[in-house]
Design an enzyme around this catalytic site. Structure first.
Site, PDB file in Angstrom:
ATOM      1  N   PRO A  17       0.790  -1.230   0.000  1.00 15.00           N
ATOM      2  CA  PRO A  17       0.000   0.000   0.000  1.00 15.00           C
ATOM      3  C   PRO A  17       0.823   1.282   0.000  1.00 15.00           C
ATOM      4  CG  PRO A  17      -0.179  -1.173   2.092  1.00 15.00           C
ATOM      5  CD  PRO A  17       0.488  -2.092   1.134  1.00 15.00           C
ATOM      6  N   ASN A  18       0.337   2.203  -0.802  1.00 16.38           N
ATOM      7  CA  ASN A  18       0.844   3.577  -0.917  1.00 16.38           C
ATOM      8  C   ASN A  18       2.170   3.688  -1.656  1.00 16.38           C
ATOM      9  OD1 ASN A  18      -1.345   4.879   0.482  1.00 16.38           O
ATOM     10  ND2 ASN A  18      -0.567   3.910   2.335  1.00 16.38           N
ATOM     11  N   ARG A  25       5.542  12.406  -2.868  1.00 17.39           N
ATOM     12  CA  ARG A  25       5.507  12.985  -1.525  1.00 17.39           C
ATOM     13  C   ARG A  25       6.618  12.393  -0.683  1.00 17.39           C
ATOM     14  NH1 ARG A  25      -0.845  13.476  -0.125  1.00 17.39           N
ATOM     15  NH2 ARG A  25      -1.363  14.330  -2.155  1.00 17.39           N
ATOM     16  N   TYR A  30      11.474   8.739   1.473  1.00 16.99           N
ATOM     17  CA  TYR A  30      11.446   7.684   0.446  1.00 16.99           C
ATOM     18  C   TYR A  30      12.202   8.034  -0.826  1.00 16.99           C
ATOM     19  CZ  TYR A  30       7.796   5.893   3.500  1.00 16.99           C
ATOM     20  OH  TYR A  30       7.107   5.425   4.590  1.00 16.99           O
ATOM     21  N   ASN A  81       8.120  -5.636  -0.791  1.00 14.00           N
ATOM     22  CA  ASN A  81       7.973  -4.493   0.105  1.00 14.00           C
ATOM     23  C   ASN A  81       6.481  -4.413   0.412  1.00 14.00           C
ATOM     24  OD1 ASN A  81       7.802  -2.129   1.511  1.00 14.00           O
ATOM     25  ND2 ASN A  81       9.054  -0.929   0.091  1.00 14.00           N
ATOM     26  N   ALA A  84       3.011  -0.818   4.793  1.00 10.77           N
ATOM     27  CA  ALA A  84       2.527  -0.843   6.174  1.00 10.77           C
ATOM     28  C   ALA A  84       1.997  -2.220   6.584  1.00 10.77           C
ATOM     29  CB  ALA A  84       1.449   0.220   6.363  1.00 10.77           C
ATOM     30  N   GLU A 105      12.689  -9.500   1.795  1.00  7.99           N
ATOM     31  CA  GLU A 105      11.916  -8.356   2.300  1.00  7.99           C
ATOM     32  C   GLU A 105      12.742  -7.082   2.096  1.00  7.99           C
ATOM     33  OE1 GLU A 105      11.147  -8.657   6.507  1.00  7.99           O
ATOM     34  OE2 GLU A 105      10.117  -6.716   6.585  1.00  7.99           O
ATOM     35  N   HIS A 107      12.778  -2.746   2.436  1.00  9.34           N
ATOM     36  CA  HIS A 107      12.197  -1.462   2.836  1.00  9.34           C
ATOM     37  C   HIS A 107      13.105  -0.340   2.365  1.00  9.34           C
ATOM     38  CE1 HIS A 107       9.068  -3.381   5.033  1.00  9.34           C
ATOM     39  NE2 HIS A 107       9.975  -4.172   5.576  1.00  9.34           N
ATOM     40  N   ARG A 114      12.801   4.760  12.718  1.00  6.02           N
ATOM     41  CA  ARG A 114      11.528   5.483  12.656  1.00  6.02           C
ATOM     42  C   ARG A 114      10.654   5.110  13.860  1.00  6.02           C
ATOM     43  NH1 ARG A 114       9.153   4.954   6.786  1.00  6.02           N
ATOM     44  NH2 ARG A 114       7.853   6.657   7.609  1.00  6.02           N
TER      45      ARG A 114
END
Ligand code: CA2
Length: 150
Positions: A17-18, A25, A30, A81, A84, A105, A107, A114
């Site tokens: 997601p996203n 943004r 990112y 990835n 969330a 995996e 990220h 974070r």
């Protein structure tokens, strides 16, 4: 004379997601690369290893589960990835365990630097390898890793 051809091994690159918003943004977290840039990098790196890449992004948990299940018949490994869902999804972790494919995996950001809720991953215990905080390069490293597996 017998001519035989073989299909290239395939890897699935799966984004959650996203991640479709990449490059639009939060460049401080990112970076400025878009999801299309991620796809191009993955296809190029896979090709350099003689692999083909399938690429999918979804904002929906069930679609990601379906894609992992389907990869059992099409792919030799998965770059994931999960966005969330990394921090919430038992369903995605179960799908990875069920298919038995190697999963790397990835990220983009260093999730351990974070918020606390990003420190736990349901994916990590069922992943073959984990690449965190290397930005876009992480996807390339993940494909290198899968390419080196038998
Ligand atoms: O660092 C990563 O790659 C993450 O998987 C990205 C997820 C986040 O929830 C994970 O904790 C870490 C979020 C992806 C959202 O991507 C955006 C990109 C640009 C603008 C807004 C969101």
């Amino acid at each position: 004379m017998t001519v035989t051809t073989s299909e290239p091994r395939r890897v699935l690159v799966l984004n959650g997601p996203n991640l479709n918003l990449l490059g639009t943004r939060e460049p401080g977290i990112y970076g400025t690369a878009t999801l299309a840039d991620v796809e191009a990098l993955c296809r190029d790196r896979a090709a350099a290893h003689g692999l083909a890449a399938d690429f999918l992004q979804s904002n929906h948990e069930g679609v990601l589960v379906d894609a992992i299940q389907a990869a059992r018949d099409t792919a030799s490994g998965i770059v994931l990835n999960a966005g969330a869902y990394t921090h919430t999804s038992v369903a995605i972790a179960d799908a990875i365990s069920a298919v038995g494919l190697p999963v790397v995996e990835v990220h983009l950001s260093n999730v351990h630097a974070r918020e606390e809720f990003r420190h736990h991953s349901f994916i990590s215990p069922v992943a073959t390898a984990i690449i965190i905080g290397a930005g876009l390069n992480g996807y390339g490293y993940a494909i290198d890793q899968l390419a080196g597996l038998p």
